[in-house]
Design a protein around this motif. Structure first.
Motif, PDB file in Angstrom:
ATOM      1  N   THR A   1      35.756  43.737  59.903  1.00 31.91           N
ATOM      2  CA  THR A   1      35.161  42.903  58.848  1.00 31.91           C
ATOM      3  C   THR A   1      35.563  43.413  57.473  1.00 31.91           C
ATOM      4  OG1 THR A   1      33.257  42.413  60.264  1.00 31.91           O
ATOM      5  CG2 THR A   1      33.009  41.978  57.921  1.00 31.91           C
ATOM      6  N   LEU A   2      35.599  44.739  57.308  1.00 37.86           N
ATOM      7  CA  LEU A   2      36.061  45.312  56.043  1.00 37.86           C
ATOM      8  C   LEU A   2      37.519  44.940  55.784  1.00 37.86           C
ATOM      9  CD1 LEU A   2      35.521  47.158  53.606  1.00 37.86           C
ATOM     10  CD2 LEU A   2      36.230  49.099  55.024  1.00 37.86           C
ATOM     11  N   ILE A   3      38.324  44.931  56.840  1.00 33.30           N
ATOM     12  CA  ILE A   3      39.725  44.510  56.704  1.00 33.30           C
ATOM     13  C   ILE A   3      39.789  43.060  56.235  1.00 33.30           C
ATOM     14  CG2 ILE A   3      41.843  44.011  57.999  1.00 33.30           C
ATOM     15  CD1 ILE A   3      41.169  46.443  59.757  1.00 33.30           C
ATOM     16  N   LEU A   4      38.900  42.219  56.771  1.00 32.81           N
ATOM     17  CA  LEU A   4      38.858  40.823  56.343  1.00 32.81           C
ATOM     18  C   LEU A   4      38.558  40.739  54.852  1.00 32.81           C
ATOM     19  CD1 LEU A   4      38.823  37.769  57.004  1.00 32.81           C
ATOM     20  CD2 LEU A   4      36.375  38.007  57.481  1.00 32.81           C
ATOM     21  N   TRP A   5      37.636  41.555  54.361  1.00 31.06           N
ATOM     22  CA  TRP A   5      37.299  41.551  52.937  1.00 31.06           C
ATOM     23  C   TRP A   5      38.535  41.911  52.111  1.00 31.06           C
ATOM     24  CZ3 TRP A   5      37.257  45.087  48.905  1.00 31.06           C
ATOM     25  CH2 TRP A   5      36.532  44.705  47.773  1.00 31.06           C
ATOM     26  N   PHE A   6      39.271  42.931  52.534  1.00 26.65           N
ATOM     27  CA  PHE A   6      40.484  43.321  51.811  1.00 26.65           C
ATOM     28  C   PHE A   6      41.536  42.212  51.856  1.00 26.65           C
ATOM     29  CE2 PHE A   6      39.019  47.808  52.285  1.00 26.65           C
ATOM     30  CZ  PHE A   6      39.111  48.154  50.941  1.00 26.65           C
ATOM     31  N   ILE A   7      41.592  41.474  52.958  1.00 23.69           N
ATOM     32  CA  ILE A   7      42.551  40.375  53.057  1.00 23.69           C
ATOM     33  C   ILE A   7      42.201  39.275  52.061  1.00 23.69           C
ATOM     34  CG2 ILE A   7      43.321  38.487  54.564  1.00 23.69           C
ATOM     35  CD1 ILE A   7      43.149  40.517  56.888  1.00 23.69           C
ATOM     36  N   TYR A   8      40.918  38.939  51.955  1.00 26.52           N
ATOM     37  CA  TYR A   8      40.495  37.959  50.953  1.00 26.52           C
ATOM     38  C   TYR A   8      40.888  38.421  49.547  1.00 26.52           C
ATOM     39  CZ  TYR A   8      37.579  34.844  53.837  1.00 26.52           C
ATOM     40  OH  TYR A   8      37.130  33.909  54.741  1.00 26.52           O
ATOM     41  N   VAL A   9      40.568  39.671  49.243  1.00 27.35           N
ATOM     42  CA  VAL A   9      40.889  40.205  47.922  1.00 27.35           C
ATOM     43  C   VAL A   9      42.402  40.220  47.704  1.00 27.35           C
ATOM     44  CG1 VAL A   9      40.778  42.264  46.454  1.00 27.35           C
ATOM     45  CG2 VAL A   9      38.789  41.582  47.799  1.00 27.35           C
ATOM     46  N   GLY A  10      43.152  40.593  48.755  1.00 28.07           N
ATOM     47  CA  GLY A  10      44.602  40.605  48.655  1.00 28.07           C
ATOM     48  C   GLY A  10      45.174  39.232  48.380  1.00 28.07           C
ATOM     49  N   TYR A  11      44.625  38.217  49.045  1.00 25.09           N
ATOM     50  CA  TYR A  11      45.081  36.839  48.815  1.00 25.09           C
ATOM     51  C   TYR A  11      44.879  36.447  47.363  1.00 25.09           C
ATOM     52  CZ  TYR A  11      45.331  31.743  49.105  1.00 25.09           C
ATOM     53  OH  TYR A  11      45.655  30.427  48.886  1.00 25.09           O
ATOM     54  N   LEU A  12      43.699  36.715  46.830  1.00 24.76           N
ATOM     55  CA  LEU A  12      43.398  36.325  45.449  1.00 24.76           C
ATOM     56  C   LEU A  12      44.238  37.128  44.457  1.00 24.76           C
ATOM     57  CD1 LEU A  12      39.514  35.999  45.723  1.00 24.76           C
ATOM     58  CD2 LEU A  12      41.200  34.152  45.628  1.00 24.76           C
ATOM     59  N   MET A  13      44.522  38.391  44.765  1.00 23.35           N
ATOM     60  CA  MET A  13      45.369  39.197  43.883  1.00 23.35           C
ATOM     61  C   MET A  13      46.795  38.675  43.882  1.00 23.35           C
ATOM     62  SD  MET A  13      44.021  43.094  44.545  1.00 23.35           S
ATOM     63  CE  MET A  13      45.224  43.767  43.388  1.00 23.35           C
ATOM     64  N   VAL A  14      47.296  38.296  45.051  1.00 27.16           N
ATOM     65  CA  VAL A  14      48.653  37.737  45.120  1.00 27.16           C
ATOM     66  C   VAL A  14      48.734  36.449  44.312  1.00 27.16           C
ATOM     67  CG1 VAL A  14      50.354  36.688  46.655  1.00 27.16           C
ATOM     68  CG2 VAL A  14      49.242  38.815  47.319  1.00 27.16           C
ATOM     69  N   ARG A  15      47.706  35.605  44.440  1.00 24.99           N
ATOM     70  CA  ARG A  15      47.702  34.355  43.693  1.00 24.99           C
ATOM     71  C   ARG A  15      47.634  34.602  42.187  1.00 24.99           C
ATOM     72  NH1 ARG A  15      46.983  29.449  46.253  1.00 24.99           N
ATOM     73  NH2 ARG A  15      47.543  28.730  44.175  1.00 24.99           N
ATOM     74  N   SER A  16      47.022  35.706  41.793  1.00 26.32           N
ATOM     75  CA  SER A  16      46.875  35.990  40.359  1.00 26.32           C
ATOM     76  C   SER A  16      48.112  36.639  39.754  1.00 26.32           C
ATOM     77  CB  SER A  16      45.670  36.913  40.130  1.00 26.32           C
ATOM     78  OG  SER A  16      44.469  36.280  40.517  1.00 26.32           O
TER      79      SER A  16
END
Length: 224
Positions: A112-127
Protein backbone atom coordinates in the motif's frame (compact mmCIF):
# COMPACT_ATOMS: atom_id res chain seq x y z
CA UNK A 1 -25.86 15.00 -12.77
CA UNK A 2 -22.90 16.04 -10.62
CA UNK A 3 -25.16 18.02 -8.30
CA UNK A 4 -27.52 15.09 -7.87
CA UNK A 5 -24.62 12.75 -7.23
CA UNK A 6 -23.22 15.18 -4.67
CA UNK A 7 -26.54 15.30 -2.79
CA UNK A 8 -26.82 11.50 -2.83
CA UNK A 9 -23.24 11.21 -1.62
CA UNK A 10 -23.83 13.63 1.27
CA UNK A 11 -27.02 11.81 2.32
CA UNK A 12 -25.30 8.45 2.20
CA UNK A 13 -22.34 9.76 4.19
CA UNK A 14 -24.60 11.08 6.96
CA UNK A 15 -26.44 7.76 7.05
CA UNK A 16 -23.18 5.83 7.13
CA UNK A 17 -21.74 7.90 10.00
CA UNK A 18 -24.92 7.30 12.01
CA UNK A 19 -24.75 3.55 11.38
CA UNK A 20 -21.06 3.34 12.27
CA UNK A 21 -21.12 5.33 15.50
CA UNK A 22 -24.67 4.76 16.75
CA UNK A 23 -26.35 1.68 15.26
CA UNK A 24 -23.79 -1.07 14.69
CA UNK A 25 -22.69 -2.92 17.87
CA UNK A 26 -19.13 -2.66 19.15
CA UNK A 27 -16.98 -5.65 18.25
CA UNK A 28 -16.20 -7.46 21.53
CA UNK A 29 -12.58 -8.47 20.89
CA UNK A 30 -11.26 -5.29 19.26
CA UNK A 31 -13.45 -2.75 21.02
CA UNK A 32 -14.37 0.68 19.70
CA UNK A 33 -11.22 0.93 17.55
CA UNK A 34 -12.81 -1.63 15.23
CA UNK A 35 -15.14 1.09 13.91
CA UNK A 36 -12.20 2.40 11.88
CA UNK A 37 -12.71 -0.73 9.79
CA UNK A 38 -15.80 0.82 8.16
CA UNK A 39 -13.65 3.67 6.88
CA UNK A 40 -10.33 1.92 6.30
CA UNK A 41 -11.51 -0.89 4.01
CA UNK A 42 -13.68 1.31 1.72
CA UNK A 43 -10.79 3.76 1.47
CA UNK A 44 -8.50 0.89 0.49
CA UNK A 45 -11.04 -0.26 -2.10
CA UNK A 46 -11.14 3.20 -3.69
CA UNK A 47 -7.37 3.60 -3.54
CA UNK A 48 -6.84 0.36 -5.47
CA UNK A 49 -9.66 0.99 -7.95
CA UNK A 50 -8.50 4.53 -8.67
CA UNK A 51 -5.04 3.46 -9.84
CA UNK A 52 -6.71 1.00 -12.22
CA UNK A 53 -8.78 3.91 -13.53
CA UNK A 54 -5.61 5.95 -14.00
CA UNK A 55 -3.83 3.14 -15.82
CA UNK A 56 -6.74 2.22 -18.10
CA UNK A 57 -7.51 5.86 -18.94
CA UNK A 58 -3.86 6.54 -19.72
CA UNK A 59 -3.75 3.64 -22.19
CA UNK A 60 -7.00 4.71 -23.86
CA UNK A 61 -5.69 8.27 -24.14
CA UNK A 62 -2.48 7.10 -25.79
CA UNK A 63 -4.49 5.01 -28.27
CA UNK A 64 -7.24 7.51 -29.08
CA UNK A 65 -5.49 10.81 -28.38
CA UNK A 66 -8.66 12.18 -26.77
CA UNK A 67 -8.00 14.68 -23.99
CA UNK A 68 -11.01 13.53 -21.97
CA UNK A 69 -9.22 10.29 -21.12
CA UNK A 70 -6.13 12.18 -20.02
CA UNK A 71 -8.39 14.29 -17.79
CA UNK A 72 -9.83 11.10 -16.29
CA UNK A 73 -6.34 9.71 -15.64
CA UNK A 74 -5.02 12.90 -14.07
CA UNK A 75 -8.13 13.37 -11.94
CA UNK A 76 -8.01 9.76 -10.79
CA UNK A 77 -4.38 10.20 -9.71
CA UNK A 78 -5.07 13.41 -7.77
CA UNK A 79 -8.01 11.91 -5.92
CA UNK A 80 -6.28 8.53 -5.58
CA UNK A 81 -3.29 9.98 -3.72
CA UNK A 82 -5.68 11.50 -1.17
CA UNK A 83 -7.41 8.17 -0.62
CA UNK A 84 -4.06 6.34 -0.48
CA UNK A 85 -2.90 8.77 2.20
CA UNK A 86 -6.08 8.14 4.18
CA UNK A 87 -5.54 4.38 3.86
CA UNK A 88 -2.15 4.70 5.53
CA UNK A 89 -3.39 7.08 8.22
CA UNK A 90 -6.47 5.05 9.19
CA UNK A 91 -4.41 1.85 9.04
CA UNK A 92 -1.84 3.30 11.44
CA UNK A 93 -4.54 4.57 13.82
CA UNK A 94 -6.16 1.12 13.81
CA UNK A 95 -2.86 -0.76 14.13
CA UNK A 96 -1.73 1.03 17.29
CA UNK A 97 -4.42 -0.38 19.66
CA UNK A 98 -4.57 -3.76 17.89
CA UNK A 99 -0.88 -4.53 17.17
CA UNK A 100 0.73 -2.12 19.63
CA UNK A 101 2.67 -0.27 16.90
CA UNK A 102 1.81 2.47 14.42
CA UNK A 103 3.58 0.71 11.57
CA UNK A 104 4.99 -2.69 10.69
CA UNK A 105 6.44 -3.86 7.43
CA UNK A 106 3.49 -6.15 6.88
CA UNK A 107 3.23 -7.14 3.16
CA UNK A 108 -0.16 -5.45 2.80
CA UNK A 109 1.11 -2.27 4.41
CA UNK A 110 4.27 -2.28 2.33
CA UNK A 111 2.46 -2.74 -1.00
CA UNK A 112 0.00 0.00 0.00
CA UNK A 113 2.90 2.35 0.75
CA UNK A 114 4.31 1.50 -2.69
CA UNK A 115 0.93 2.45 -4.17
CA UNK A 116 1.15 5.84 -2.43
CA UNK A 117 4.61 6.43 -3.93
CA UNK A 118 3.29 5.44 -7.36
CA UNK A 119 0.51 8.03 -7.11
CA UNK A 120 3.02 10.67 -6.04
CA UNK A 121 5.40 9.57 -8.81
CA UNK A 122 2.67 9.91 -11.43
CA UNK A 123 1.82 13.44 -10.33
CA UNK A 124 5.51 14.41 -10.18
CA UNK A 125 6.08 13.12 -13.71
CA UNK A 126 3.08 15.08 -14.93
CA UNK A 127 4.44 18.21 -13.25
CA UNK A 128 8.10 18.02 -14.26
CA UNK A 129 8.21 15.93 -17.46
CA UNK A 130 8.16 17.65 -20.86
CA UNK A 131 4.81 19.12 -21.80
CA UNK A 132 2.65 17.33 -24.35
CA UNK A 133 2.43 13.70 -25.36
CA UNK A 134 5.92 12.75 -24.15
CA UNK A 135 5.17 13.66 -20.53
CA UNK A 136 1.86 11.84 -20.70
CA UNK A 137 3.59 8.72 -22.01
CA UNK A 138 6.08 8.77 -19.13
CA UNK A 139 3.24 9.16 -16.65
CA UNK A 140 1.32 6.32 -18.30
CA UNK A 141 4.20 3.95 -17.58
CA UNK A 142 4.06 4.91 -13.90
CA UNK A 143 0.28 4.39 -13.89
CA UNK A 144 0.61 0.91 -15.40
CA UNK A 145 3.12 -0.06 -12.70
CA UNK A 146 0.54 1.07 -10.17
CA UNK A 147 -2.11 -1.02 -11.87
CA UNK A 148 0.12 -4.07 -11.28
CA UNK A 149 0.58 -3.13 -7.62
CA UNK A 150 -3.17 -2.95 -6.98
CA UNK A 151 -3.85 -6.72 -7.23
CA UNK A 152 -0.69 -7.35 -5.19
CA UNK A 153 -2.23 -5.37 -2.33
CA UNK A 154 -5.45 -7.36 -2.61
CA UNK A 155 -3.68 -10.73 -2.65
CA UNK A 156 -0.99 -9.89 -0.08
CA UNK A 157 -2.89 -11.48 2.81
CA UNK A 158 -3.25 -14.70 0.76
CA UNK A 159 0.21 -14.97 -0.78
CA UNK A 160 2.26 -13.93 2.25
CA UNK A 161 2.04 -14.33 6.00
CA UNK A 162 0.36 -11.16 7.18
CA UNK A 163 -1.23 -9.79 10.34
CA UNK A 164 -4.16 -8.48 8.34
CA UNK A 165 -7.49 -10.33 8.68
CA UNK A 166 -9.10 -12.27 5.84
CA UNK A 167 -10.39 -10.43 2.78
CA UNK A 168 -13.77 -8.74 3.24
CA UNK A 169 -14.44 -7.77 -0.35
CA UNK A 170 -13.96 -9.18 -3.82
CA UNK A 171 -14.09 -12.66 -5.37
CA UNK A 172 -11.74 -14.18 -2.76
CA UNK A 173 -13.47 -12.67 0.27
CA UNK A 174 -14.11 -14.91 3.26
CA UNK A 175 -15.85 -12.50 5.60
CA UNK A 176 -17.05 -13.73 8.99
CA UNK A 177 -18.82 -10.49 9.94
CA UNK A 178 -22.20 -10.79 11.61
CA UNK A 179 -25.25 -9.52 9.75
CA UNK A 180 -25.38 -6.00 11.23
CA UNK A 181 -21.65 -5.41 10.72
CA UNK A 182 -21.84 -6.72 7.16
CA UNK A 183 -24.77 -4.41 6.36
CA UNK A 184 -22.92 -1.34 7.66
CA UNK A 185 -19.76 -2.39 5.84
CA UNK A 186 -21.58 -2.75 2.51
CA UNK A 187 -23.39 0.57 2.95
CA UNK A 188 -20.07 2.26 3.78
CA UNK A 189 -18.52 0.70 0.69
CA UNK A 190 -21.33 2.02 -1.50
CA UNK A 191 -21.12 5.44 0.15
CA UNK A 192 -17.40 5.89 -0.49
CA UNK A 193 -17.77 4.60 -4.05
CA UNK A 194 -20.49 7.15 -4.81
CA UNK A 195 -18.40 9.84 -3.13
CA UNK A 196 -15.42 8.89 -5.29
CA UNK A 197 -17.52 9.09 -8.46
CA UNK A 198 -18.73 12.54 -7.46
CA UNK A 199 -15.20 13.76 -6.75
CA UNK A 200 -13.74 12.43 -9.98
CA UNK A 201 -16.55 13.89 -12.12
CA UNK A 202 -16.05 17.29 -10.49
CA UNK A 203 -12.27 17.10 -10.94
CA UNK A 204 -12.58 16.04 -14.59
CA UNK A 205 -14.73 19.08 -15.31
CA UNK A 206 -12.24 21.36 -13.58
CA UNK A 207 -9.40 19.71 -15.48
CA UNK A 208 -11.14 20.34 -18.80
CA UNK A 209 -11.57 24.00 -17.89
CA UNK A 210 -7.87 24.18 -16.97
CA UNK A 211 -6.92 22.68 -20.35
CA UNK A 212 -9.12 25.21 -22.15
CA UNK A 213 -7.48 28.08 -20.27
CA UNK A 214 -4.04 26.69 -21.11
CA UNK A 215 -4.96 26.66 -24.80
CA UNK A 216 -6.13 30.25 -24.61
CA UNK A 217 -2.91 31.25 -22.85
CA UNK A 218 -0.79 29.45 -25.45
CA UNK A 219 -2.68 31.14 -28.30
CA UNK A 220 -2.28 34.58 -26.72
CA UNK A 221 1.41 33.93 -25.96
CA UNK A 222 2.04 32.72 -29.53
CA UNK A 223 0.22 35.69 -31.04
CA UNK A 224 2.22 38.18 -29.00
Amino acid sequence: MRTTLGIISAALMLCTIYLIFIWVPTEQNLGISQRIFYFHVPLAWIGMISILVVGASSVVHLITGKDIWDAVAYSGAEIGVIFATLILVTGAVWAKPVWGVWWSWDPKLTTTLILWFIYVGYLMVRSFAPQGSKGRKYASVVALIGAVDSPLIYLASIWWRTAHPDLNIGPLAESDLDSSMLIVFLISLITFTVFYLYLILERIEIRRVEDSLDEVYQNVYTTN
